[in-house]
Design a protein around this motif. Sequence first.
Motif, PDB file in Angstrom:
ATOM      1  N   SER A  54     -15.773 -34.917 -31.163  1.00 51.96           N
ATOM      2  CA  SER A  54     -14.539 -35.421 -31.771  1.00 51.96           C
ATOM      3  C   SER A  54     -14.349 -36.916 -31.554  1.00 51.96           C
ATOM      4  O   SER A  54     -13.363 -37.478 -32.008  1.00 51.96           O
ATOM      5  CB  SER A  54     -13.332 -34.676 -31.189  1.00 51.96           C
ATOM      6  N   GLY A  55     -15.276 -37.534 -30.810  1.00 60.02           N
ATOM      7  CA  GLY A  55     -15.201 -38.981 -30.602  1.00 60.02           C
ATOM      8  C   GLY A  55     -14.666 -39.416 -29.253  1.00 60.02           C
ATOM      9  O   GLY A  55     -14.543 -40.604 -28.982  1.00 60.02           O
ATOM     10  N   ALA A  69     -11.690 -42.784 -22.824  1.00 56.17           N
ATOM     11  CA  ALA A  69     -11.471 -43.726 -23.926  1.00 56.17           C
ATOM     12  C   ALA A  69     -11.658 -42.977 -25.238  1.00 56.17           C
ATOM     13  O   ALA A  69     -12.252 -41.901 -25.270  1.00 56.17           O
ATOM     14  CB  ALA A  69     -12.463 -44.878 -23.825  1.00 56.17           C
ATOM     15  N   LYS A  70     -11.154 -43.545 -26.289  1.00 55.48           N
ATOM     16  CA  LYS A  70     -11.289 -42.950 -27.616  1.00 55.48           C
ATOM     17  C   LYS A  70     -10.786 -41.507 -27.626  1.00 55.48           C
ATOM     18  O   LYS A  70     -11.477 -40.599 -28.073  1.00 55.48           O
ATOM     19  CB  LYS A  70     -12.742 -43.007 -28.091  1.00 55.48           C
ATOM     20  N   LEU A  71      -9.613 -41.288 -27.130  1.00 51.01           N
ATOM     21  CA  LEU A  71      -9.018 -39.954 -27.051  1.00 51.01           C
ATOM     22  C   LEU A  71      -8.765 -39.395 -28.453  1.00 51.01           C
ATOM     23  O   LEU A  71      -8.046 -39.990 -29.244  1.00 51.01           O
ATOM     24  CB  LEU A  71      -7.706 -40.027 -26.259  1.00 51.01           C
ATOM     25  N   SER A  72      -9.361 -38.247 -28.748  1.00 45.92           N
ATOM     26  CA  SER A  72      -9.199 -37.616 -30.063  1.00 45.92           C
ATOM     27  C   SER A  72      -7.962 -36.726 -30.094  1.00 45.92           C
ATOM     28  O   SER A  72      -7.424 -36.334 -29.059  1.00 45.92           O
ATOM     29  CB  SER A  72     -10.423 -36.765 -30.390  1.00 45.92           C
ATOM     30  N   PHE A  95       5.260 -40.890 -24.964  1.00 46.55           N
ATOM     31  CA  PHE A  95       4.270 -41.916 -25.309  1.00 46.55           C
ATOM     32  C   PHE A  95       4.794 -42.994 -26.248  1.00 46.55           C
ATOM     33  O   PHE A  95       4.027 -43.567 -27.019  1.00 46.55           O
ATOM     34  CB  PHE A  95       3.038 -41.251 -25.932  1.00 46.55           C
ATOM     35  N   ASP A  96       6.065 -43.290 -26.193  1.00 48.52           N
ATOM     36  CA  ASP A  96       6.646 -44.339 -27.034  1.00 48.52           C
ATOM     37  C   ASP A  96       6.235 -44.194 -28.500  1.00 48.52           C
ATOM     38  O   ASP A  96       5.913 -45.178 -29.168  1.00 48.52           O
ATOM     39  CB  ASP A  96       6.237 -45.732 -26.517  1.00 48.52           C
ATOM     40  N   SER A  97       6.195 -42.986 -28.997  1.00 42.54           N
ATOM     41  CA  SER A  97       5.905 -42.663 -30.397  1.00 42.54           C
ATOM     42  C   SER A  97       4.463 -42.939 -30.832  1.00 42.54           C
ATOM     43  O   SER A  97       4.163 -42.922 -32.011  1.00 42.54           O
ATOM     44  CB  SER A  97       6.852 -43.410 -31.340  1.00 42.54           C
ATOM     45  N   ARG A  98       3.573 -43.209 -29.897  1.00 40.90           N
ATOM     46  CA  ARG A  98       2.173 -43.468 -30.248  1.00 40.90           C
ATOM     47  C   ARG A  98       1.251 -42.527 -29.489  1.00 40.90           C
ATOM     48  O   ARG A  98       1.374 -42.396 -28.274  1.00 40.90           O
ATOM     49  CB  ARG A  98       1.780 -44.903 -29.904  1.00 40.90           C
ATOM     50  N   ARG A  99       0.335 -41.886 -30.233  1.00 41.19           N
ATOM     51  CA  ARG A  99      -0.642 -41.027 -29.566  1.00 41.19           C
ATOM     52  C   ARG A  99      -1.504 -41.894 -28.658  1.00 41.19           C
ATOM     53  O   ARG A  99      -1.972 -42.955 -29.064  1.00 41.19           O
ATOM     54  CB  ARG A  99      -1.517 -40.309 -30.593  1.00 41.19           C
ATOM     55  N   PRO A 100      -1.693 -41.485 -27.410  1.00 38.36           N
ATOM     56  CA  PRO A 100      -2.458 -42.322 -26.490  1.00 38.36           C
ATOM     57  C   PRO A 100      -3.923 -42.449 -26.922  1.00 38.36           C
ATOM     58  O   PRO A 100      -4.494 -41.539 -27.504  1.00 38.36           O
ATOM     59  CB  PRO A 100      -2.349 -41.569 -25.159  1.00 38.36           C
ATOM     60  N   ALA A 101      -4.470 -43.627 -26.640  1.00 38.16           N
ATOM     61  CA  ALA A 101      -5.868 -43.891 -26.974  1.00 38.16           C
ATOM     62  C   ALA A 101      -6.795 -43.530 -25.821  1.00 38.16           C
ATOM     63  O   ALA A 101      -8.000 -43.379 -26.006  1.00 38.16           O
ATOM     64  CB  ALA A 101      -6.049 -45.361 -27.337  1.00 38.16           C
ATOM     65  N   GLY A 102      -6.257 -43.403 -24.617  1.00 33.95           N
ATOM     66  CA  GLY A 102      -7.095 -43.085 -23.460  1.00 33.95           C
ATOM     67  C   GLY A 102      -6.276 -43.057 -22.197  1.00 33.95           C
ATOM     68  O   GLY A 102      -5.050 -43.103 -22.222  1.00 33.95           O
ATOM     69  N   GLY A 103      -6.975 -42.969 -21.083  1.00 32.99           N
ATOM     70  CA  GLY A 103      -6.314 -42.932 -19.787  1.00 32.99           C
ATOM     71  C   GLY A 103      -7.334 -43.021 -18.671  1.00 32.99           C
ATOM     72  O   GLY A 103      -8.536 -43.143 -18.909  1.00 32.99           O
TER      73      GLY A 103
END
Length: 165
Positions: A54-55, A69-72, A95-103
């Motif tokens: 899924s990336g 990184a590159k959280l799908s 998440f402040d209205s944004r899907r997280p990109a990583g952690g």
Amino acid sequence: MTAAQKVRRDSRGVNALLMAGVCLIASVLLGVCGQTEPPPIKADDVPGTWCSGSGDLLTVKKEGGFVLAKLSHHYFTVLREDDEFVEGYVLDRDFDSRRPAGGHGRWSYDDARSPSLDLEFEVLGSSVNARSAELKVRTVDGEIGLFGYDGDPDQGYTVRFLRCK
């Protein structure tokens, strides 16, 4: 050829056939019985860089840290436990209205019951609320994989990580 010679020749043929049959059966049984289980997966087998179809990109460090990184979307639903996942509400709240990109965070390995990699997030996207996730560690076709489930494992995995090539 006398009758006695004919009986000896026939018995040698039967004996050779019996021996061939015994050898064939023994080789099949030894082949099956000789197969061994893959060696157990240890914590030392987990560090490295893992990619999902899924990336997602997960780097597990020997020192005990990890970076995702590159959280799908697929793995995000595993992290948010799909039954709780409500696109707008969860994203707005956590998440402040944004899907997280990583952690990133710390990892541990549990092989007591079923080998698993436990990820304890320190940060996931803009959220600093600690969150944990579990990836089951399995050997499939001779290759170690990390599997994330969003429910019952009998239903199949949601995300699968393999070593990046």
